[in-house]
Design an enzyme around this catalytic site. Structure first.
Site, PDB file in Angstrom:
ATOM      1  N   GLU A  70      52.539  26.343  66.136  1.00 42.61           N
ATOM      2  CA  GLU A  70      51.699  27.210  65.311  1.00 42.61           C
ATOM      3  C   GLU A  70      50.986  26.443  64.195  1.00 42.61           C
ATOM      4  O   GLU A  70      51.216  26.673  63.002  1.00 42.61           O
ATOM      5  CB  GLU A  70      52.530  28.358  64.732  1.00 42.61           C
TER       6      GLU A  70
ATOM      7  N   GLU B 101      55.271  33.206  72.837  1.00 45.71           N
ATOM      8  CA  GLU B 101      56.176  34.097  72.108  1.00 45.71           C
ATOM      9  C   GLU B 101      55.648  35.519  72.248  1.00 45.71           C
ATOM     10  O   GLU B 101      54.642  35.880  71.646  1.00 45.71           O
ATOM     11  CB  GLU B 101      56.270  33.709  70.623  1.00 45.71           C
TER      12      GLU B 101
END
Length: 684
Positions: free
Chosen positions: A151, A313
């Site tokens: 991320e 995710e």
């Protein structure tokens, strides 16, 4: 060329952290994953100290055991490079790796993403750990791919360490070559900001009103993006030196990062982390809030990066850190709904986050499929249902492409410039959301399209309609491209504050809308922001409809006879003046609205002017249902997603195969709360 994930079938998986659990639990965990029909396990992205407990001392024992066991049970591994969380030994010995706030405060060790991208020490040490991992795992049969870092730019997307200031100075020297060119691009003659030596150049620093030079600030965001891409490329190059049979990706989609360039230059495909419940807790006082359906827009943006992508995710439980237990638990059916939401928009791989809720650390409230107690629960049963349904789809969906004849246009320059520029930044966000709601609630699939200086007419002419609400920065070259698009049959819609800036963010000495004046056939005669105490102007449409025109108004001056005035202002001093116009040019049409769009006006234009209701011959669908279409080998697959907690009735105007039930659907179909349908066109 967009890069894409290539899977023969839609695959499921899960995120797992063997370093968090005793070794005695691994086998049972992996067997249950396999029993659930999972293919992939993602691990390793936060385990630097496990791999390198001391500088230069490497150990792979823990992950070797876990990976070998997963392989024995029949699972494949996606391994993360652990650079998102530098170890304590590293940040203590090399404090220059830490990020620094704009006002000079060092971001200390103790959470994650506390490093900067330009520290020479951090790049050197990251190269070493990635090299050791690549050498050790390059031939492991279980490892199919790598996730670089985790991320990028999450939590924080600005960087002001000494290394960043130094590298930014080098970046502007390389870009501008001379101080005269830099001063011209940044408009430094204003307020006596002129630079006379390169050593005077820094990233933006704290100012009296916290309002830095806007052109400087725009370049800063470009520099941050370049820094991330360079850091990712550093790792990808190492991985590719050692392996050619393991793909490379990363996850995220956060600010100040050109994810399209990142994917094109560094990755094999892009991955996203999808948490739709964020949409249900974000306060939305606008009409018809999207809530978790808003994530369909996020997924559309991801699809513009990689037409087929992965979800690394996928939300599988209530979310929250120890500092904020903020998200409710997914209601029965919502995990299934969100999984198919991702698949409908182009995901061919979906990994749930996470296998089991952590019992320690900041994310002890970020729940996974399993609870702390590790006993059966309804979330496990729901994922089991999804897995069985995925198998029923066989290989029909994987590799198919989302179908849309319209696109909402985005570009990084306007996005980054609009962060500081409150004249149009908030308008662009408001209008984008209004248009997406109009597409969603009228069941018209829509893409996001990233417009760059390299975009071609072939790329944009795939769409019948482009929505480009408030692009302040429009170059002459972009204007020419859009003129060609319209001339060849495209339809394009603009809103106020369009086309008045160049690529540096400086205003043209041209009548608004700058180089788009020729295409639209208008210039701006007057403009004003609408104050809260003023009566709200309205726009009268020729068919008797009226729409509010709050926020900002531009009075349009018609300059060509072939410009048609669709709407005029009322309830203001510019009553009767043109507010909404259209112009036919060649085979296409341009529209310009001197205001900010809301869902009512966007829906009116969508259905009455743009004529984008081309699936009414197939369905009658209530607003709570999303329609998404994926196509493969000339066959369409229709995804119907119910975001309501009530039953919804669908009316089919032709028979279709229900791929999840193996039945033929006709006439009325009742969708239960949070239900989904995947329908296949029948061969006639």
């Amino acid at each position: 060329m967009h890069k894409r994930l290539q899977e023969e079938k839609v695959r499921l998986g899960v995120c797992y952290y063997p370093e968090h659990w005793s070794e005695e639990m691994w086998e049972n965990d992996f067997k249950r994953m396999k029993d659930l029909g999972f293919t992939y396990v993602r691990m390793g992205e936060f385990a630097w100290t496990v791999f390198e407990p001391e500088e230069g001392k490497f150990t792979f024992e823990l992950f070797d055991k876990a990976i070998d066991l997963a392989w024995k049970i029949g699972l494949k591994i996606i391994l993360g490079t652990p650079t998102a969380t530098p170890p304590a030994w590293l940040t203590t010995k090399y404090p220059d790796v830490l990020n620094v706030s704009q006002d000079g405060l060092t971001i200390q060790h103790g959470e994650r993403r506390h490093y900067n991208y330009n520290s020479k020490n951090y790049k050197r040490l990251s190269s070493i750990i990635v090299t050791e991992l690549a050498k050790h795992y390059k031939n492991h049969p279980s490892i199919v791919g790598w996730q670089i870092d985790n991320e990028f730019n999450c939590e924080i997307n600005v960087f002001y360490s000494e290394a960043d200031h130094t590298e930014f100075r080098n970046w502007v020297i390389n870009k501008y070559e001379t101080l005269d060119k830099l001063n011209e691009a940044w408009g430094t003659v204003f307020w006596n900001q002129t630079y006379t030596n390169w050593n005077q150049i820094y990233l933006t620093r704290k100012t009296n009103q916290n309002s830095p030079n806007p052109h400087h600030a725009l370049d800063e965001k470009r520099f941050i993006s370049d820094s991330v891409i360079a850091f990712a490329k550093l790792q990808a190059d190492i991985l590719r030196q050692h392996t050619s049979n393991q793909w490379i990706s990363t996850n995220g989609m956060f600010g100040h990062l050109d994810n399209h360039r990142l994917t094109e230059e560094v990755l094999d495909f892009f991955a996203y982390d999808s948490y739709p419940n964020f949409g249900r807790i974000i306060e939305d006082n606008t009409e018809k809030p999207l809530r978790d359906r808003k994530w369909s827009w996020n997924l559309s943006e991801v699809r513009s990066i990689s037409p087929n992508f992965a979800i690394f995710e996928q939300q599988a439980g209530p979310g929250g850190w120890v500092t904020r237990m903020e998200q409710p638990s997914p209601k029965p059916g919502q995990i299934r709904l969100w999984t198919f939401q991702s698949i409908a928009h182009g995901a061919d791989m979906v990994l749930y986050f996470r296998w089991r809720t952590a019992t320690k650390g900041t994310e002890i409230y970020w729940h996974g499929i399993n609870d702390y107690h590790n006993q059966p629960n309804r979330r496990i049963k729901e994922v089991e249902q999804v897995s069985k349904e995925i198998k029923q789809l066989e290989n029909k969906i994987a590799g198919s492409f989302y179908q849309a004849e319209a696109a909402i246009v985005l570009d990084y320059n306007n996005q980054w410039d609009g962060e500081l520029d409150n004249w149009y930044g908030p308008y662009a966000t408001k209008s984008k959301e209004a248009w997406f709601k109009a597409f969603q609630y009228n069941h018209v699939p829509v893409d996001a399209f990233n417009l760059t200086s390299e975009s071609t007419i072939e790329e944009i002419k795939q769409y019948k309609v482009l929505i480009y609400p408030h692009p302040a920065i429009v170059t002459k070259e972009t204007a020419t491209l859009l003129e060609t698009y319209v001339h060849q049959g495209g339809k394009i819609v603009f809103g106020c504050r369009t086309g008045y800036k160049d690529k540096t963010g400086q205003a043209y000495m041209l009548p608004f809308p700058g180089y788009l004046a020729n295409l639209t056939g208008i210039t701006i005669d007057d403009f004003t922001r609408i104050s809260p105490f003023e009566p709200i102007p309205v726009v009268n449409i020729r068919n008797g409809k009226t729409f509010v025109a709050d926020d900002f108004n531009e009075v349009l001056q018609v300059n060509n006879r072939d410009v048609e005035v669709i709407g005029t202002f009322d309830n203001s001093y510019y009553q009767g003046k043109a507010a909404l116009v259209k112009r036919n040019t060649g085979a296409g049409t341009s529209y310009y609205f001197g205001g900010v769009f809301d869902i009512q006006l966007a829906s009116f234009l969508l259905l009455n002017e743009l004529k984008m209701n081309n699936h009414n011959h197939l369905f009658e669908i209530p607003e709570n249902i999303e329609l998404a279409i994926r196509k493969k080998e000339e066959k369409n697959y229709y995804f119907l997603l119910n975001y309501s907690d009530n039953d919804q009735e669908i009316f089919l105007k032709q028979k279709m195969n229900n791929l999840l039930k193996g039945t033929i659907e006709r006439n009325k179909v009742v969708m239960r709360a949070f239900d989904i349908l995947v329908l296949e066109e029948m061969t006639i």
